[in-house]
Scaffold this motif. Sequence first.
Motif, PDB file in Angstrom:
ATOM      1  N   HIS A  36       0.810  -1.215   0.000  1.00 54.01           N
ATOM      2  CA  HIS A  36       0.000   0.000   0.000  1.00 54.01           C
ATOM      3  C   HIS A  36       0.847   1.271   0.000  1.00 54.01           C
ATOM      4  CE1 HIS A  36      -3.426  -2.597   0.876  1.00 54.01           C
ATOM      5  NE2 HIS A  36      -2.691  -3.141   1.842  1.00 54.01           N
ATOM      6  N   LEU A  37       1.995   1.238   0.658  1.00 50.87           N
ATOM      7  CA  LEU A  37       2.784   2.454   0.818  1.00 50.87           C
ATOM      8  C   LEU A  37       3.320   2.962  -0.511  1.00 50.87           C
ATOM      9  CD1 LEU A  37       4.704   1.633   4.120  1.00 50.87           C
ATOM     10  CD2 LEU A  37       2.576   2.914   3.815  1.00 50.87           C
ATOM     11  N   ALA A  38       3.747   2.049  -1.389  1.00 49.11           N
ATOM     12  CA  ALA A  38       4.260   2.468  -2.696  1.00 49.11           C
ATOM     13  C   ALA A  38       3.192   3.188  -3.501  1.00 49.11           C
ATOM     14  CB  ALA A  38       4.781   1.256  -3.459  1.00 49.11           C
ATOM     15  N   ASP A  41       3.182   6.675  -2.635  1.00 50.17           N
ATOM     16  CA  ASP A  41       4.508   7.314  -2.740  1.00 50.17           C
ATOM     17  C   ASP A  41       5.118   7.553  -1.365  1.00 50.17           C
ATOM     18  OD1 ASP A  41       4.524   7.426  -5.542  1.00 50.17           O
ATOM     19  OD2 ASP A  41       3.332   9.268  -5.527  1.00 50.17           O
ATOM     20  N   THR A  42       4.902   6.596  -0.463  1.00 55.38           N
ATOM     21  CA  THR A  42       5.425   6.674   0.902  1.00 55.38           C
ATOM     22  C   THR A  42       6.569   5.686   1.054  1.00 55.38           C
ATOM     23  OG1 THR A  42       3.231   7.248   1.739  1.00 55.38           O
ATOM     24  CG2 THR A  42       4.833   6.420   3.338  1.00 55.38           C
ATOM     25  N   PRO A  43       7.680   6.103   1.658  1.00 53.71           N
ATOM     26  CA  PRO A  43       8.813   5.185   1.832  1.00 53.71           C
ATOM     27  C   PRO A  43       8.412   3.932   2.596  1.00 53.71           C
ATOM     28  CG  PRO A  43       9.468   7.441   2.328  1.00 53.71           C
ATOM     29  CD  PRO A  43       7.977   7.452   2.161  1.00 53.71           C
ATOM     30  N   ALA A  44       8.962   2.811   2.163  1.00 50.50           N
ATOM     31  CA  ALA A  44       8.681   1.533   2.817  1.00 50.50           C
ATOM     32  C   ALA A  44       9.909   1.069   3.582  1.00 50.50           C
ATOM     33  CB  ALA A  44       8.275   0.488   1.780  1.00 50.50           C
ATOM     34  N   HIS A 111      -2.198   5.082   6.824  1.00 49.88           N
ATOM     35  CA  HIS A 111      -2.001   4.942   5.379  1.00 49.88           C
ATOM     36  C   HIS A 111      -2.726   3.715   4.837  1.00 49.88           C
ATOM     37  CE1 HIS A 111       1.402   7.038   7.154  1.00 49.88           C
ATOM     38  NE2 HIS A 111       1.667   7.589   5.977  1.00 49.88           N
ATOM     39  N   GLU A 112      -2.952   2.724   5.699  1.00 52.54           N
ATOM     40  CA  GLU A 112      -3.524   1.463   5.232  1.00 52.54           C
ATOM     41  C   GLU A 112      -4.940   1.227   5.762  1.00 52.54           C
ATOM     42  OE1 GLU A 112      -0.897  -1.869   5.039  1.00 52.54           O
ATOM     43  OE2 GLU A 112       0.883  -0.618   5.243  1.00 52.54           O
TER      44      GLU A 112
END
Length: 298
Positions: A36-38, A41-44, A111-112
Amino acid sequence: MSSYLEANARQRIHQLLDAGSFEEFLPPSARIVSPHLAQLDTPASFDDGVVIGSGRFIGKSVLAASQEGGFMGGAVGEVHGAKLVGLLKRAVIDQVDAVILLLETGGVRLHEANAGLIAVSEVMRAVLDTRAANIPVIVLVGGANGCFGGMGIVACCANAILMSEEARLAMSGPEVIETTHGVEEFDSRDRALVWRTTGGKHRYLLGDCDAVLPDDINAFRKAAAETLACYQQNSAVLTLDELEAEHAMLSKRLNDFGKLSEPMDIWTRLGIAEPASLPMLEADAFMQQAAGFRAGER
């Protein structure tokens, strides 16, 4: 490094367990990341913010997990939660001696959204399933982010909670309460109030945790060993009688303290002669002074 507060997730778990015994499952090299983070555009993180694996603890076979507060505040998403659930399910299959959870988290990863909420609910069920298999689940809380949200409920589903004075445990965090109910209800900038309300000392006096410890990994190791030894002689299973006793204690606590908003007023009602002195006491001195004053013990 001896400070639990300053150590990261891997340092804590390696130093807590018997030297050289920890074997990590799904390490960063496996690159199991949140899908989900990608998309946002959130760093994983290649371990999704939680370290899980097997090891020995005082010679006993254990499974352990350690949340990384440095990644999204230790918040739980789909993969993070799945790793915890898988660890707990494996504990039942392998019939290990205990599961140790080193929790540092703000709760569900926003975020999720629903995926995180579902993950936390599955962790709760897995903790209770583990206990039903007579495997004790021991929670340690001592990180800078505390243990909040759904993972605060997870902690309370365990057999025992061990906290440092620096730790905090609650359902809603101070900022959440202030945002939803206003600064008049709870000022999250008042750090002394935050720790009086959610910190280890207040949680111990209310009966929500089993010990307040110094900020030292060895102190956590010693207390966890003593806790595990108790469950070598007693069942870890949550019984109906215990659940009813817990509900009765909570009802009494609400009746006794429900109209009080200042923790020191609660400490006074518990019979503590000089409640204002408690925040300044070291953990060992606090435990001595608090003996016999916990809610439900008087």
